[in-house]
Design an enzyme around this catalytic site. Structure first.
Site, PDB file in Angstrom:
ATOM      1  N   GLN A 171       0.520 -11.078  -3.001  1.00  0.00           N
ATOM      2  CA  GLN A 171      -0.828 -10.586  -2.724  1.00  0.00           C
ATOM      3  C   GLN A 171      -1.479 -10.051  -3.992  1.00  0.00           C
ATOM      4  O   GLN A 171      -0.830  -9.374  -4.792  1.00  0.00           O
ATOM      5  CB  GLN A 171      -0.785  -9.456  -1.689  1.00  0.00           C
ATOM      6  CG  GLN A 171      -0.443  -9.915  -0.285  1.00  0.00           C
ATOM      7  CD  GLN A 171      -0.619  -8.790   0.709  1.00  0.00           C
ATOM      8  OE1 GLN A 171      -0.188  -7.669   0.470  1.00  0.00           O
ATOM      9  NE2 GLN A 171      -1.239  -9.090   1.838  1.00  0.00           N
ATOM     10  N   ARG A 207       7.087 -11.420   5.100  1.00  0.00           N
ATOM     11  CA  ARG A 207       6.792 -11.168   6.505  1.00  0.00           C
ATOM     12  C   ARG A 207       7.481 -12.210   7.363  1.00  0.00           C
ATOM     13  O   ARG A 207       7.445 -13.405   7.047  1.00  0.00           O
ATOM     14  CB  ARG A 207       5.273 -11.183   6.737  1.00  0.00           C
ATOM     15  CG  ARG A 207       4.581 -10.073   5.973  1.00  0.00           C
ATOM     16  CD  ARG A 207       3.085 -10.092   6.089  1.00  0.00           C
ATOM     17  NE  ARG A 207       2.500  -9.032   5.280  1.00  0.00           N
ATOM     18  CZ  ARG A 207       1.193  -8.850   5.106  1.00  0.00           C
ATOM     19  NH1 ARG A 207       0.335  -9.666   5.708  1.00  0.00           N
ATOM     20  NH2 ARG A 207       0.754  -7.869   4.356  1.00  0.00           N
ATOM     21  N   HIS A 246      -8.335  -0.303   0.964  1.00  0.00           N
ATOM     22  CA  HIS A 246      -7.394  -1.413   0.762  1.00  0.00           C
ATOM     23  C   HIS A 246      -8.220  -2.675   0.478  1.00  0.00           C
ATOM     24  O   HIS A 246      -9.192  -2.954   1.177  1.00  0.00           O
ATOM     25  CB  HIS A 246      -6.557  -1.679   2.016  1.00  0.00           C
ATOM     26  CG  HIS A 246      -5.786  -0.509   2.520  1.00  0.00           C
ATOM     27  ND1 HIS A 246      -4.405  -0.463   2.520  1.00  0.00           N
ATOM     28  CD2 HIS A 246      -6.197   0.671   3.063  1.00  0.00           C
ATOM     29  CE1 HIS A 246      -4.003   0.685   3.045  1.00  0.00           C
ATOM     30  NE2 HIS A 246      -5.084   1.385   3.390  1.00  0.00           N
ATOM     31  N   CYS A 296       0.793  -1.227   0.000  1.00  0.00           N
ATOM     32  CA  CYS A 296       0.000   0.000   0.000  1.00  0.00           C
ATOM     33  C   CYS A 296       0.831   1.286   0.000  1.00  0.00           C
ATOM     34  O   CYS A 296       0.473   2.242  -0.707  1.00  0.00           O
ATOM     35  CB  CYS A 296      -1.010  -0.015   1.145  1.00  0.00           C
ATOM     36  SG  CYS A 296      -0.378  -0.457   2.759  1.00  0.00           S
ATOM     37  N   HIS A 310      -5.779  -1.044  -4.375  1.00  0.00           N
ATOM     38  CA  HIS A 310      -6.041   0.147  -3.568  1.00  0.00           C
ATOM     39  C   HIS A 310      -6.855   1.114  -4.412  1.00  0.00           C
ATOM     40  O   HIS A 310      -6.476   1.449  -5.539  1.00  0.00           O
ATOM     41  CB  HIS A 310      -4.735   0.776  -3.084  1.00  0.00           C
ATOM     42  CG  HIS A 310      -3.979  -0.127  -2.156  1.00  0.00           C
ATOM     43  ND1 HIS A 310      -2.962  -0.941  -2.589  1.00  0.00           N
ATOM     44  CD2 HIS A 310      -4.160  -0.391  -0.840  1.00  0.00           C
ATOM     45  CE1 HIS A 310      -2.513  -1.656  -1.571  1.00  0.00           C
ATOM     46  NE2 HIS A 310      -3.224  -1.339  -0.496  1.00  0.00           N
ATOM     47  N   ASP A 369      -3.290  -7.434  -4.642  1.00  0.00           N
ATOM     48  CA  ASP A 369      -3.526  -6.250  -3.831  1.00  0.00           C
ATOM     49  C   ASP A 369      -4.109  -5.124  -4.675  1.00  0.00           C
ATOM     50  O   ASP A 369      -3.565  -4.797  -5.733  1.00  0.00           O
ATOM     51  CB  ASP A 369      -2.185  -5.787  -3.235  1.00  0.00           C
ATOM     52  CG  ASP A 369      -2.308  -5.408  -1.778  1.00  0.00           C
ATOM     53  OD1 ASP A 369      -3.416  -5.452  -1.243  1.00  0.00           O
ATOM     54  OD2 ASP A 369      -1.273  -5.077  -1.176  1.00  0.00           O
ATOM     55  N   LYS A 417     -12.256  -2.862   8.921  1.00  0.00           N
ATOM     56  CA  LYS A 417     -12.277  -3.715   7.736  1.00  0.00           C
ATOM     57  C   LYS A 417     -13.442  -4.698   7.774  1.00  0.00           C
ATOM     58  O   LYS A 417     -13.960  -5.043   8.838  1.00  0.00           O
ATOM     59  CB  LYS A 417     -10.966  -4.498   7.589  1.00  0.00           C
ATOM     60  CG  LYS A 417     -10.762  -5.598   8.625  1.00  0.00           C
ATOM     61  CD  LYS A 417      -9.473  -6.373   8.367  1.00  0.00           C
ATOM     62  CE  LYS A 417      -9.253  -7.436   9.461  1.00  0.00           C
ATOM     63  NZ  LYS A 417      -8.016  -8.207   9.239  1.00  0.00           N
TER      64      LYS A 417
END
Length: 671
Positions: free
Chosen positions: A401, A383, A532, A354, A405, A403, A486
């Site tokens: 991911q 991670r 997100h 992000c 945004h 991902d 979320k």
């Protein structure tokens, strides 16, 4: 049901004619305040209560907690020096922690099960007794150091420990035999079943190490896990479910089907995908890309590492540094004398995408006409999960991911969330998951940034979108990220297990920290809202979930090998080669087995490898310019003309059928 003053709840249950045996036997009652009470409870005034049966979740929890007491009694019978930790019910079972001289063995578990059955058969009564004071409790529990610690910590304990000490008082449950003698007891709040025969079915499952009160600085204990149910049938059903889960374990199937592996030379939690696994992964990603293009997303790419400045700006270094790999200190320069000429910089492997997307948004001026701006990336992140947490593909250290945004105006937020949730659910359904509920994670008051108003607006916007979906909405208090609330889409697989899939988060904070702006219609500079969204969570985790959902028998459109031609004899190979060419020309992944194995062994081999379509050909098929279909379930369709067979198979794949083809459901396509 009314319980008159001075009458036990058990007597009222009997008077009402409610069951006292079997799966629906009443085990406890719930009072007007919602507290569960033993059937031996006698109120001082008339009260209304609700009967709680064994086959309810609360009833099972009481049975399991009672089984934990029986386990502890059995352990101290066979291991008199064992010291007691805690023994709460948990999902589908219970555990109890013990301080013993040596780890328990499988033979110990067998002996403990035998002793527990003897205790249960003897019909010992669970009898609640109130301790008059902390001093009295300490005197009675002098030989149990862990219980003494709980007494001292009684006002500050976690949920499982509350099962031991309760809230406003200290109580012990005595186990009383048929002669009226107290044969064992345990510090406990309760409630419990009336006697041990209300535990009709149990099994001890495994032993694990556990630290006292979950703190690695404390004594390591031995934890015995068990399960208990209201009937032998429910226990058997649960054990079969566990066995099926074991058969579906994606780590085992990954090796058997040659999909992926975790080479020791690379490191824990860092998978590699083999050619067959690579095909499945590519299909997952390609279809996702196609759907995102149709939905107006723009594709971006960002690097795997960055200077620490980026994560200082975003705040991730303050909140998540423990979950990141250590920094790499680079770019330092020194002169010939070793004097520092240019200081070094800390670089980090990125744990999330992000902040990078914020820089893309900020790279030039933005107009309200560009919003909502939907950026999408298959971004690799890293991670540092602790070794004990890493688990196959579902908990890794390196992941990709999917991902996205979305940057939007306040007026666009509600419609965007509603549309986004619909997009997410539809796409998950396309992959074969269709049993969902939603979880709304709200602010953790100990770990958040931003103002109350923005949090409230964001939370209510998510709540409204979730409620409009018509799905069950479950609260998750305090589960939000530090920057915003979320929604999590929880999907149930073929075994009814829930997996967290997509997440949608509303963020007012990061646009502020990165000074993101767009030009509004009146020419003023305004701050966008950021959403997100991860659809799969990660490709790796989604791959693992789908592997278990389908037990490795992926839908034909995802299968690495979609069809295999099996000739009855060598002279039939040429015919199948023509069929295979026709299929390949239409994009079907097809092989021909020309090995020396007998036909039946070839069928077994490729059925075990979960190939959805086997195309058999013998002399009659060659003469008729046909093939015979053999499916994973062993059913078969014979003598299908080649053109019909090719078109039907291609149509099945192209329309992305998620069912496994069989003679019954494929027949319509060949009729």
């Amino acid at each position: 049901m009314k319980v008159p003053a001075g009458t036990t709840a058990g007597a009222a249950v009997a008077e009402a004619g409610l069951p006292s045996k079997g799966p629906d036997a009443v085990v406890v009652v719930r009072d007007a305040e919602g507290n569960l009470r033993d059937l031996a409870w006698a109120p001082e005034t008339d009260v209304e209560v609700e009967a709680v049966a064994a086959d309810t979740e609360e009833g099972r929890s009481v049975i399991r907690h009672s089984a934990a007491h029986v386990l502890a009694q059995a352990v101290q019978n066979l291991f008199p020096d064992a010291k007691l930790g805690i023994g709460p019910p948990v999902k589908d079972g219970f555990y109890y922690d013990f301080d013993v001289d040596r780890p328990f063995t499988p033979e110990d578990l067998q002996a403990l099960e035998k002793r527990m059955k003897q205790i249960i058969k003897s019909g010992q009564k669970f009898s609640r007794r109130r301790l008059e004071s902390v001093e009295a409790a300490k005197e009675e529990l002098a030989a149990e150091p862990y219980k003494l610690e709980l007494v001292d910590l009684k006002s500050d304990v976690d949920t499982s420990e509350v099962m031991e000490v309760g809230g406003g008082e200290l109580t012990v449950y005595d186990n009383i035999d048929r002669h009226g003698e107290v044969v064992w007891g345990d510090l406990c709040r309760g409630p419990h079943v009336p006697h041990t025969r209300f535990i009709p079915a149990f099994k001890l499952m495994r032993v694990a190490a556990a630290y006292w009160r979950g703190n690695q600085n404390n004594q390591q204990l031995q934890r015995i896990y068990g399960t208990a149910w209201e009937s032998k049938e429910k226990l058997d059903e649960h054990l079969e479910l566990l066995a099926e889960a074991e058969r579906r374990d994606h780590r085992r199937l990954g090796a058997e089907l040659d999909l992926f592996s975790f080479p020791e030379e690379i490191g824990s939690g860092l998978p590699v995908f083999h050619p067959k696994g690579g095909i499945i992964r590519r299909e997952l990603e390609d279809y996702s890309r196609k759907r995102h293009e149709q939905a107006g997303y723009e594709f971006v790419n960002t690097p795997h590492i960055t200077k620490d400045t980026l994560f200082k700006t975003s705040g991730h270094l303050d909140w998540y540094q423990d979950g990141m790999f250590p920094a790499m200190h680079l770019d330092e320069e020194r002169d010939a004398e070793g004097e520092l000429r240019k200081p070094g910089v800390d670089y980090y492997l990125k744990p999330m995408n992000c902040p990078f997307h914020n820089l893309i948004f900020r790279s030039r001026g933005r107009s309200y006409r560009e919003l909502p701006l939907r950026l999408f990336e298959f971004g690799s992140v890293y991670r540092y999960e602790k070794s004990g947490v890493v688990h196959g593909l579902t908990r890794v250290r390196g992941m990709t991911q999917d991902d996205a945004h979305i940057y939007c105006t306040p007026d666009q937020l509600q419609d965007e969330l509603k549309s986004l949730l619909g997009f997410v659910l539809d796409l998950l359904r396309d992959y074969g998951l269709d049993d969902f509920y939603l979880e709304l994670s709200t602010r953790n008051d100990e770990k958040y940034v931003g103002d109350d108003e923005s949090w409230e607006v964001a939370t209510e916007a998510l709540r409204s979108a979730a409620e409009d979906s018509g799905l069950e909405l479950v609260p998750d208090p305090g589960g939000a990220a530090f920057y915003g609330p979320k929604i999590s889409v929880q999907a149930k697989d073929a075994l009814g297990r829930s997996w967290q899939m997509s997440t949608i988060q509303v963020d007012y904070h990061l646009p502020e920290r990165f000074n993101l702006e767009y030009t509004a219609p009146d020419g003023s500079k305004q701050r966008p809202i950021k959403i997100h969204r991860a659809l799969f969570g990660s490709i790796e985790r989604f791959f693992g979930v789908l592997t278990e959902h389908y037990a490795g028998a992926f839908p034909a459109w995802l299968a690495p090998v979609q069809a295999v031609g099996i000739p009855i004899a060598d002279e039939h190979v040429e015919h199948l080669q023509r069929v295979a060419k026709a299929l390949r020309d239409k994009g079907i992944r097809v092989d021909i087995d020309t090995s020396d194995d007998r036909m039946q062994k070839k069928i077994r081999t490729h059925t075990t490898q979960k190939v959805p379509f086997l195309l058999l050909a013998g002399g009659k098929d060659v003469e008729a310019d046909a093939v015979s279909f053999r499916f994973r379930d062993g059913t078969q369709i014979n003598g299908v003309p080649v053109d019909t067979a090719v078109n039907a198979l291609v149509d099945w794949v192209q329309r992305r059928e998620n069912a496994s083809p069989t003679a019954e459901n494929f027949q319509a396509g060949t009729a």
